[in-house]
Scaffold this motif. Structure first.
Motif, mmCIF file in Angstrom:
data_model
loop_
_atom_site.group_PDB
_atom_site.id
_atom_site.type_symbol
_atom_site.label_atom_id
_atom_site.label_comp_id
_atom_site.label_asym_id
_atom_site.label_seq_id
_atom_site.Cartn_x
_atom_site.Cartn_y
_atom_site.Cartn_z
ATOM 1 N N ARG A 80 0.867 -1.185 0.000
ATOM 2 C CA ARG A 80 0.000 0.000 0.000
ATOM 3 C C ARG A 80 0.897 1.226 0.000
ATOM 4 O O ARG A 80 1.555 1.511 1.001
ATOM 5 C CB ARG A 80 -0.889 0.011 1.248
ATOM 6 N N VAL A 81 0.958 1.916 -1.107
ATOM 7 C CA VAL A 81 1.813 3.096 -1.190
ATOM 8 C C VAL A 81 0.978 4.258 -1.723
ATOM 9 O O VAL A 81 0.310 4.126 -2.748
ATOM 10 C CB VAL A 81 3.016 2.849 -2.127
ATOM 11 N N GLU A 82 1.000 5.355 -0.982
ATOM 12 C CA GLU A 82 0.290 6.544 -1.451
ATOM 13 C C GLU A 82 1.198 7.265 -2.446
ATOM 14 O O GLU A 82 2.335 7.613 -2.125
ATOM 15 C CB GLU A 82 -0.027 7.461 -0.265
ATOM 16 N N THR A 83 0.695 7.450 -3.675
ATOM 17 C CA THR A 83 1.523 8.138 -4.664
ATOM 18 C C THR A 83 0.846 9.431 -5.086
ATOM 19 O O THR A 83 -0.349 9.474 -5.334
ATOM 20 C CB THR A 83 1.761 7.260 -5.902
ATOM 21 N N VAL A 84 1.651 10.486 -5.149
ATOM 22 C CA VAL A 84 1.142 11.794 -5.559
ATOM 23 C C VAL A 84 1.985 12.285 -6.730
ATOM 24 O O VAL A 84 3.214 12.274 -6.654
ATOM 25 C CB VAL A 84 1.241 12.807 -4.398
ATOM 26 N N ILE A 85 1.305 12.665 -7.812
ATOM 27 C CA ILE A 85 2.032 13.177 -8.978
ATOM 28 C C ILE A 85 1.500 14.563 -9.295
ATOM 29 O O ILE A 85 0.299 14.737 -9.508
ATOM 30 C CB ILE A 85 1.861 12.243 -10.186
ATOM 31 N N ALA A 86 2.366 15.546 -9.315
ATOM 32 C CA ALA A 86 1.945 16.920 -9.581
ATOM 33 C C ALA A 86 1.473 17.063 -11.026
ATOM 34 O O ALA A 86 1.794 16.236 -11.880
ATOM 35 C CB ALA A 86 3.102 17.874 -9.304
ATOM 36 N N ASP A 87 0.707 18.121 -11.285
ATOM 37 C CA ASP A 87 0.218 18.370 -12.648
ATOM 38 C C ASP A 87 1.329 18.965 -13.521
ATOM 39 O O ASP A 87 2.267 19.580 -13.009
ATOM 40 C CB ASP A 87 -0.952 19.365 -12.616
ATOM 41 N N ALA A 88 1.162 18.789 -14.817
ATOM 42 C CA ALA A 88 1.998 19.484 -15.816
ATOM 43 C C ALA A 88 3.487 19.302 -15.593
ATOM 44 O O ALA A 88 4.257 20.247 -15.532
ATOM 45 C CB ALA A 88 1.648 20.983 -15.855
ATOM 46 N N LEU A 89 3.907 18.060 -15.443
ATOM 47 C CA LEU A 89 5.340 17.796 -15.335
ATOM 48 C C LEU A 89 5.860 17.450 -16.731
ATOM 49 O O LEU A 89 5.942 16.287 -17.107
ATOM 50 C CB LEU A 89 5.616 16.634 -14.380
ATOM 51 N N VAL A 90 6.163 18.487 -17.495
ATOM 52 C CA VAL A 90 6.556 18.261 -18.885
ATOM 53 C C VAL A 90 7.962 18.821 -19.095
ATOM 54 O O VAL A 90 8.312 19.859 -18.541
ATOM 55 C CB VAL A 90 5.561 18.943 -19.851
ATOM 56 N N THR A 91 8.730 18.108 -19.872
ATOM 57 C CA THR A 91 10.083 18.572 -20.153
ATOM 58 C C THR A 91 10.485 18.154 -21.568
ATOM 59 O O THR A 91 9.686 17.536 -22.279
ATOM 60 C CB THR A 91 11.080 18.015 -19.128
ATOM 61 N N THR A 92 11.683 18.507 -21.965
ATOM 62 C CA THR A 92 12.195 18.103 -23.274
ATOM 63 C C THR A 92 13.389 17.177 -23.070
ATOM 64 O O THR A 92 14.243 17.457 -22.248
ATOM 65 C CB THR A 92 12.678 19.335 -24.074
ATOM 66 N N GLY A 93 13.420 16.094 -23.835
ATOM 67 C CA GLY A 93 14.538 15.168 -23.708
ATOM 68 C C GLY A 93 14.240 13.870 -24.428
ATOM 69 O O GLY A 93 13.286 13.776 -25.196
ATOM 70 N N ASP A 94 15.073 12.886 -24.162
ATOM 71 C CA ASP A 94 14.902 11.587 -24.798
ATOM 72 C C ASP A 94 13.887 10.768 -23.999
ATOM 73 O O ASP A 94 14.121 10.433 -22.840
ATOM 74 C CB ASP A 94 16.246 10.853 -24.855
ATOM 75 N N ARG A 95 12.762 10.452 -24.654
ATOM 76 C CA ARG A 95 11.639 9.812 -23.962
ATOM 77 C C ARG A 95 12.058 8.502 -23.285
ATOM 78 O O ARG A 95 11.751 8.262 -22.127
ATOM 79 C CB ARG A 95 10.521 9.560 -24.976
ATOM 80 N N LEU A 96 12.799 7.663 -24.028
ATOM 81 C CA LEU A 96 13.152 6.348 -23.494
ATOM 82 C C LEU A 96 14.150 6.457 -22.340
ATOM 83 O O LEU A 96 14.028 5.764 -21.337
ATOM 84 C CB LEU A 96 13.728 5.466 -24.602
ATOM 85 N N LEU A 97 15.128 7.355 -22.500
ATOM 86 C CA LEU A 97 16.133 7.501 -21.447
ATOM 87 C C LEU A 97 15.524 8.117 -20.187
ATOM 88 O O LEU A 97 15.811 7.691 -19.070
ATOM 89 C CB LEU A 97 17.308 8.348 -21.943
ATOM 90 N N ILE A 98 14.649 9.121 -20.362
ATOM 91 C CA ILE A 98 14.013 9.741 -19.204
ATOM 92 C C ILE A 98 13.132 8.718 -18.489
ATOM 93 O O ILE A 98 13.096 8.637 -17.260
ATOM 94 C CB ILE A 98 13.208 10.991 -19.627
ATOM 95 N N ARG A 99 12.464 7.908 -19.295
ATOM 96 C CA ARG A 99 11.628 6.856 -18.715
ATOM 97 C C ARG A 99 12.490 5.900 -17.867
ATOM 98 O O ARG A 99 12.132 5.514 -16.762
ATOM 99 C CB ARG A 99 10.930 6.100 -19.845
ATOM 100 N N LEU A 100 13.665 5.547 -18.402
ATOM 101 C CA LEU A 100 14.573 4.650 -17.691
ATOM 102 C C LEU A 100 15.050 5.294 -16.380
ATOM 103 O O LEU A 100 15.106 4.630 -15.330
ATOM 104 C CB LEU A 100 15.777 4.327 -18.594
ATOM 105 N N ALA A 101 15.365 6.590 -16.430
ATOM 106 C CA ALA A 101 15.804 7.300 -15.220
ATOM 107 C C ALA A 101 14.687 7.302 -14.183
ATOM 108 O O ALA A 101 14.909 7.005 -13.001
ATOM 109 C CB ALA A 101 16.209 8.732 -15.576
ATOM 110 N N LEU A 102 13.477 7.623 -14.657
ATOM 111 C CA LEU A 102 12.336 7.694 -13.752
ATOM 112 C C LEU A 102 12.014 6.320 -13.162
ATOM 113 O O LEU A 102 11.694 6.191 -11.967
ATOM 114 C CB LEU A 102 11.145 8.242 -14.536
#
Lengths: 140, 392
Positions: B260-282
């Motif tokens: 059970r983990v409460e997750t909160v994600i803020a609105d409008a978290l947009v940036t420019t970069g490499d989609r796959l690499l950013i996904r891997l970092a995240l």
């Protein structure tokens, strides 16, 4: 019915031993012919004159091989009408993107990376054997 | 703006000049420029030269009048100057040419405008030239060219060493994994075929050999992943970090439905970069937060951003195990771990991968934490000033 043969192209004797053991443990009783380099594999599959004595239903092909490497073996298998539709599974240690791409470009039917953990290796062999020798309908 | 009359600035004369403009005034005019100015007749004989000409070629004008370029320069240079003079004559108007003449410190390059003087019938009777020394610019251009060539050379060297690195990674992947497979396989054979001859201690030793081999296999794979992040191409596209975080949390929940983990994600978290690499970092950051909140009954993970939209600092905050800030700098070293494997699994490669991804984007990552009080990873995807510098 004569059980289907498998050609294992593998230069590492340990891997040969593990593959034979894995097939046995998976209750696959097929005869396994071993070629220890690319040259031997081609001699078996594409003999220059006489009739082929070995007619495997499946080739398990390592890529890093002495003399003629696995990709070249694959290319020549696909270039010859006698073996152009023979199922070839690349079974190798590499998971290098370039090797995977090149293998499929040259007409490999499947690309499997040999796992380090023996139980996973056993599982992979068993799945490959039962799929390609039992389930899959090969070209006539 | 001042309204006071300006002192000492006499009214400008409105009529024609009170003195005639004659040859000496014009000579004074052309003598006070650093351009080289001269006039030659149609046979190439000097009629007028300015002071800069005298200075450059160490001759007095009295000596020069009547001479031609053939008296002053090599035949080759004089031929070229003469040809340019004649071009101006035949064109009937100004022509621009680039000329080279010897100087004290080697050849100098001039950009020269040459034009004919025409009589009332439109017939040329002399040629004037105004030459501006562009040697400094030329030399700078030459230097830029040389530096570019050097840079190109460096790039080629770099590409060569990248290829070497590729070959190395390949060989690591192949040559190190194969013996590991043998060690694991033979241990298995001992366990299966010699079971009767082994006691519990012997079996346990073999199992520990196997688990170490498995771990080493993971480390090799991690090392290869890290090198892949460094070598792979970088795209610049719009990336929705919030949407990616949603997907990753969904995957983590599916993998561990009991948590059970409460997750909160803020609105409008947009940036420019490499989609796959950013996904891997995240993925690495969120999986870390997920893992290190594993012992907290009220685990919470928050993904957000601070700062203006063009220089956003993103963050991932959790209330998990945290770490001692004394070791904060070590966090991003490959295979560095701050917790024993028995407490939290992992090889210690995740944050090294994250850091490489961010630095490849020109960004950075840093962490703030306290043991037992969770931690926050801040990261940027562009080269913006470190907000910590302001407090330093």
């Amino acid at each position: 019915m004569h059980s289907k043969q498998i050609l294992l192209v593998e230069d590492n004797p340990d891997d040969v031993m593990f593959t034979l053991r894995a097939f046995k443990q998976s209750n696959l009783v097929n005869e396994i012919v071993v070629a220890v380099d690319g040259e031997q594999a081609l001699k078996i599959l594409l003999p220059e004159s006489a009739q082929r004595t070995v007619q495997p239903a499946l080739v398990l092909l390592d890529l890093k091989l002495p003399k003629i490497d696995g990709l070249e073996v694959l290319r020549r298998i696909r270039a010859d009408p006698r073996t152009e539709s023979l199922p070839v599974v690349v079974l190798t240690t590499s998971s290098e993107e370039a090797d995977i791409v090149r293998s499929y470009q040259l007409g490999a039917n499947s690309f499997v990376r040999k796992p380090v953990v023996f139980s996973e290796f056993l599982h992979a062999t068993s799945v490959l054997g039962s799929y390609w020798l039992l389930l899959n309908q090969a070209a006539p | 703006m001042t309204t006071e009359p300006v002192v000492g600035n006499p009214a400008r004369p409105t009529g024609p000049p009170e003195f005639p403009v004659g040859p000496s005034e014009l000579q004074a005019l052309i003598d006070n420029t650093n351009a080289v100015i001269y006039m030659r007749d149609l046979d190439g004989r000097y009629m007028v030269v300015n002071h800069e000409y005298e200075r450059l070629f160490h001759m007095r004008r009295e000596e020069m009048i009547g001479l031609t370029d053939y008296d002053l320069f090599s035949t080759e240079i004089a031929d070229e100057f003469r040809a340019n003079d004649l071009r101006a004559v035949s064109s009937g108007g100004p022509v621009n040419v680039e000329e080279e003449a010897p100087g004290a410190d080697g050849p100098h390059t001039y950009i020269t405008v040459k034009f004919p003087l025409l009589d009332s019938a439109g017939k040329a009777y002399a040629v004037c030239g105004i030459s501006t020394d562009i040697t400094a610019r030329k030399r700078t251009e030459e230097q830029v060219r040389r530096l570019n060539a050097e840079l190109e050379q460096r790039v080629q060297e770099l590409e060569a060493s990248t290829r070497e690195l590729d070959a190395f990674a390949y060989s690591v992947s192949h040559d190190l994994r194969a013996p590991l497979r043998s060690v694991h396989g033979f241990s298995q054979i001992l366990l299966e075929d010699y079971d009767g001859k082994l006691d519990d201690d012997g079996r346990q030793c073999l199992q520990r050999i196997q688990s170490n081999v498995t771990r080493m296999g993971q480390l090799i794979d991690d090392l290869l992943r890290l090198s892949h992040v460094t070598r792979t191409g970088l795209k610049r596209e719009l990336v929705d970090i919030g949407a990616q975080a949603h997907e990753i949390f969904d995957e983590l929940r599916r993998a561990e439905p009991g948590r059970r983990v409460e997750t909160v994600i803020a609105d409008a978290l947009v940036t420019t970069g490499d989609r796959l690499l950013i996904r891997l970092a995240l993925e690495n950051l969120l999986a870390n937060a997920w893992k290190f909140t594993g012992k907290n009954d009220q685990a919470a993970i928050c993904v957000g951003a601070v700062g203006p939209s063009d220089s956003q600092v993103f963050f991932v905050r959790d209330n998990g195990a945290g770490f001692d800030m004394r070791y904060a700098e070590k966090l991003f070293n490959p295979f560095q771990r701050l917790h024993p494997v028995s407490e939290f699994e992992g090889t210690g490669i995740g944050l090294a991968i994250v850091q490489r991804i961010l630095s490849r984007h020109g960004g950075r990552i840093w962490a703030e934490s306290e043991p037992g009080k969770g931690c926050t990873f801040f990261f940027t995807l562009t080269d913006i000033p470190d907000p910590r510098d302001g407090h330093a």
